[in-house]
Design an enzyme around this catalytic site. Structure first.
Site, PDB file in Angstrom:
ATOM      1  N   PRO A 191       0.977  -1.548  -0.056  1.00  0.00           N
ATOM      2  CA  PRO A 191      -0.206   0.316  -0.160  1.00  0.00           C
ATOM      3  C   PRO A 191       0.931   1.082   0.062  1.00  0.00           C
ATOM      4  CG  PRO A 191      -0.151  -1.671   1.538  1.00  0.00           C
ATOM      5  CD  PRO A 191       0.948  -1.838   1.446  1.00  0.00           C
ATOM      6  N   VAL A 192       0.358   2.250  -0.578  1.00  0.00           N
ATOM      7  CA  VAL A 192       0.910   3.787   0.204  1.00  0.00           C
ATOM      8  C   VAL A 192       1.748   3.595  -1.668  1.00  0.00           C
ATOM      9  CG1 VAL A 192       2.017   6.109   0.297  1.00  0.00           C
ATOM     10  CG2 VAL A 192       0.718   3.668   2.605  1.00  0.00           C
ATOM     11  N   CYS A 193       2.621   2.943  -1.413  1.00  0.00           N
ATOM     12  CA  CYS A 193       4.098   2.886  -3.303  1.00  0.00           C
ATOM     13  C   CYS A 193       2.996   2.539  -3.491  1.00  0.00           C
ATOM     14  CB  CYS A 193       5.158   1.908  -2.878  1.00  0.00           C
ATOM     15  SG  CYS A 193       5.793   1.596  -1.465  1.00  0.00           S
ATOM     16  N   SER A 194       2.468   1.633  -4.338  1.00  0.00           N
ATOM     17  CA  SER A 194       1.182   1.446  -5.012  1.00  0.00           C
ATOM     18  C   SER A 194       0.482   2.587  -5.278  1.00  0.00           C
ATOM     19  CB  SER A 194       0.732   0.429  -5.357  1.00  0.00           C
ATOM     20  OG  SER A 194       1.334  -1.335  -4.829  1.00  0.00           O
TER      21      SER A 194
END
Lengths: 202, 190
Positions: free
Chosen positions: A92-95
């Site tokens: 999550p977040v990175c994506s």
């Protein structure tokens, strides 16, 4: 008795066939979000800083998803560089962070800045991940082997082998002008980056 | 043998239909409820302000929008699916405006969850979004809307008492804007 068994068997086959149809209808379009692995809440920062603003940015050459290699030195005297380290692919977040930067190219262009994305994943993983984002305009580099060596040089390698969520702004002379080792669980606002790029003009 | 084939087909059709109902039910978890009041800043842009039928400055309640029905898109500038959906959402907005029977009765807004005004602006410029978008940097509106995944669509009817009754919700994108608009019109009773 035998006939009843046969009917039950046919009913079961019918049910399976129906479920297959349903899966095709509703689950066929796998999206980036659906493939993201939820890592839960993590320790916000798990590394010891090694660099500070004003230091010369450590040089590196890393393999890119494109199949080429990218060196920090190739932008010397021509481009400001923004390095976006993100912890790992398919998390999550990175994506979301890189797809956001993917539509902000005009901002980077405005400040004569080249964005470089780096993770500790290997190239095939990075390829699959960025491919599902629909491709990126900036190079995505693999700091897989020696594992996290560049992240370590930049003082942002976490104890579990991932990197911090960090931004480094490096000017055309190769000097670090901004460091944001961000809470890994949160996305840094674009505004902070724009403010720092604006500072380069002064 | 013929009977068995018929039985097989009938069972398959029933199960597909049942699953369709279940999916629809899942997408409409808050349908029928009243949406808690949402306050937004009055847009600086006169076109957006005029579109929403606002005359005052400062902030406005969603129920003050000059329309019978408001479609709310919950998006996020960083969300890949929202980016992919943007052209279809724009088409939906154009269809709403083109239809003389709907003009003025249905309006559309977007809420950029977790987005700053700058991030919303980047999204707006990139996809040439013509309907008003609002930032929700602190996720306050996102909470009111049930912390849904993006993109998410909420159709509300503005009642005479100023309350907002949710008549439709949809998680994820839609394939066909014209078909989606038909569903909205049918369910809203416009």
């Amino acid at each position: 008795m035998l006939q009843r068994k046969r009917i039950y068997g046919e009913l079961a086959i019918g049910a399976i066939a129906a479920m297959c149809l349903v899966t095709m209808a509703y689950g066929g379009s796998a999206t980036l979000k659906e493939n993201v692995y939820d890592v839960g809440a993590l320790k916000p920062i798990d590394s010891v800083p090694k660099l500070q603003v004003g230091d010369k940015a450590p040089e590196f050459t890393l393999p890119a998803v494109s199949g080429k290699t990218v060196a920090l030195a190739q932008y010397r005297d021509t481009k400001n560089v923004v390095i976006s380290f993100v912890p790992a692919a398919w998390t999550p977040v990175c994506s979301e962070q890189w797809p956001g930067y993917n539509i902000a190219k005009p901002i980077f262009d405005q400040y004569d800045a080249q964005l470089i994305g780096i993770t500790v994943d290997n190239v095939p993983t990075l390829y699959a991940w960025t491919h599902q984002m629909g491709g990126l305009w900036f190079p995505a580099l693999s700091d897989f082997w020696p594992h996290g060596a560049v992240a370590d040089q930049y003082g942002i390698l976490r104890s579990d082998g991932t990197s911090e969520r960090a931004l480094f702004v490096i000017d055309k002379q190769g000097i670090i002008r901004y460091i944001d080792v961000h809470d890994i669980n949160k996305r840094p606002p674009l505004d902070d980056l724009v403010r720092e790029l604006e500072e380069l003009k002064k | 043998m013929k009977k068995r084939v018929l039985l097989f087909v009938a069972l398959a059709v029933c199960l597909v239909a049942l699953n369709g109902v279940l999916v629809a039910a899942e997408e409409s978890t808050i349908t029928g409820t009243v949406l808690a009041p949402i306050k937004l800043p009055v847009p600086q842009d006169p076109t957006a302000k005029n579109y929403l039928g606002l005359t005052e400055e400062g902030s406005f309640a969603l129920s003050q929008i000059k329309a019978q029905v408001v479609m709310i898109e919950i998006f996020n500038m960083y969300c890949n699916n929202c980016q992919r959906e943007a052209p279809r959402v724009n088409e939906l907005y154009q269809l709403m405006n083109k239809d003389p029977k709907l003009k003025g009765k249905i309006k559309m807004i977007g809420i950029g969850v977790g987005n700053t005004p700058l991030e919303v602006e980047v999204f707006k410029k990139t996809y040439k979004v013509a309907f008003p978008l609002f930032p929700d940097a602190d996720y306050a509106i996102h909470k009111i809307c049930g912390e849904v995944r993006t993109p998410y669509f909420i159709g509300v009817k503005i009642k005479t008492d100023g309350s907002l009754r949710v008549f439709y919700t949809k998680e994820g994108g839609f394939q066909d804007p014209a078909q989606f608009l038909k569903i909205i019109v049918a369910l809203s009773g416009l």
